[in-house]
Design an enzyme around this catalytic site. Structure first.
Site, PDB file in Angstrom:
ATOM      1  N   LEU A  46       0.842  -1.208   0.000  1.00  0.00           N
ATOM      2  CA  LEU A  46       0.000   0.000   0.000  1.00  0.00           C
ATOM      3  C   LEU A  46       0.873   1.252   0.000  1.00  0.00           C
ATOM      4  O   LEU A  46       0.669   2.172   0.811  1.00  0.00           O
ATOM      5  CB  LEU A  46      -0.984  -0.013   1.191  1.00  0.00           C
ATOM      6  CG  LEU A  46      -1.941  -1.204   1.171  1.00  0.00           C
ATOM      7  CD1 LEU A  46      -2.137  -1.819   2.516  1.00  0.00           C
ATOM      8  CD2 LEU A  46      -3.282  -0.787   0.583  1.00  0.00           C
ATOM      9  N   HIS A  47       1.871   1.239  -0.851  1.00  0.00           N
ATOM     10  CA  HIS A  47       2.712   2.421  -1.020  1.00  0.00           C
ATOM     11  C   HIS A  47       3.416   2.336  -2.377  1.00  0.00           C
ATOM     12  O   HIS A  47       3.387   1.300  -3.044  1.00  0.00           O
ATOM     13  CB  HIS A  47       3.734   2.535   0.119  1.00  0.00           C
ATOM     14  CG  HIS A  47       4.758   1.440   0.155  1.00  0.00           C
ATOM     15  ND1 HIS A  47       4.710   0.390   1.038  1.00  0.00           N
ATOM     16  CD2 HIS A  47       5.860   1.237  -0.603  1.00  0.00           C
ATOM     17  CE1 HIS A  47       5.741  -0.411   0.832  1.00  0.00           C
ATOM     18  NE2 HIS A  47       6.459   0.073  -0.168  1.00  0.00           N
ATOM     19  N   ALA A  48       4.050   3.451  -2.741  1.00  0.00           N
ATOM     20  CA  ALA A  48       4.955   3.475  -3.899  1.00  0.00           C
ATOM     21  C   ALA A  48       6.252   4.104  -3.408  1.00  0.00           C
ATOM     22  O   ALA A  48       6.339   4.577  -2.265  1.00  0.00           O
ATOM     23  CB  ALA A  48       4.338   4.300  -5.030  1.00  0.00           C
TER      24      ALA A  48
END
Ligand code: TYD
Length: 131
Positions: A46-48
């Site tokens: 749930l991130h970049a």
């Protein structure tokens, strides 16, 4: 989607697989981490990242990774120690459907840096669409 197929050295004793930076993966490896013992129904990632390049390898069990570059979403099932999934910068990832025995090993081209994370999906979309 960018998958790497690693060559496994097998003999009557079993298998050995070696991964070398800048040869088997397209960067120098500065960090290795792995995710294991994941509890049921957990969703991770749930991130970049702004700059980080990574290769994810499911060295035991299985899991699914969703990759989203801001315009296209792709789901990849990983279940082989011989397959690496390249995750480039500015790609939102979510990891789920971990089998109980899953060990997801990740090779990265840089050290851990919290400042390199994009944790809000809206911010990610803005940055990805500026590209
Ligand atoms: P986190 O990034 O939340 O995991 P994921 O995005 O895969 O769900 O990482 C969990 C914790 O581990 C968080 O406190 C940051 C820390 N961490 C490190 O110290 N070094 C690392 O290389 C990584 C990937 C995480």
């Amino acid at each position: 989607m960018n998958l790497i197929h690693f060559k496994s050295l097998s003999d009557e004793r079993g298998s050995l697989l070696a991964i070398e930076g800048n040869k088997d993966v397209p960067f120098d490896i500065k960090r290795v981490y792995y995710i294991y013992g994941t509890k049921p129904n957990v969703r991770r990632g749930l991130h970049a990242h702004i700059n980080l390049r990574q290769v994810a390898i499911c060295i035991a069990g299985s899991c699914t990774i969703l990759l989203d570059d801001g315009s296209t979403k792709q789901e990849v099932a990983l279940n082989s120690p011989m397959t690496g999934l390249v995750i480039e910068e500015l790609v939102w990832r979510e990891i789920y459907d971990f089998s109980e025995d899953c060990i997801l090993m990740v090779l990265a081209n840089n050290h851990y840096d919290e400042k390199d994370y994009i944790r809000q999906y809206d911010n990610f979309l803005e940055l990805a669409n500026e590209k």
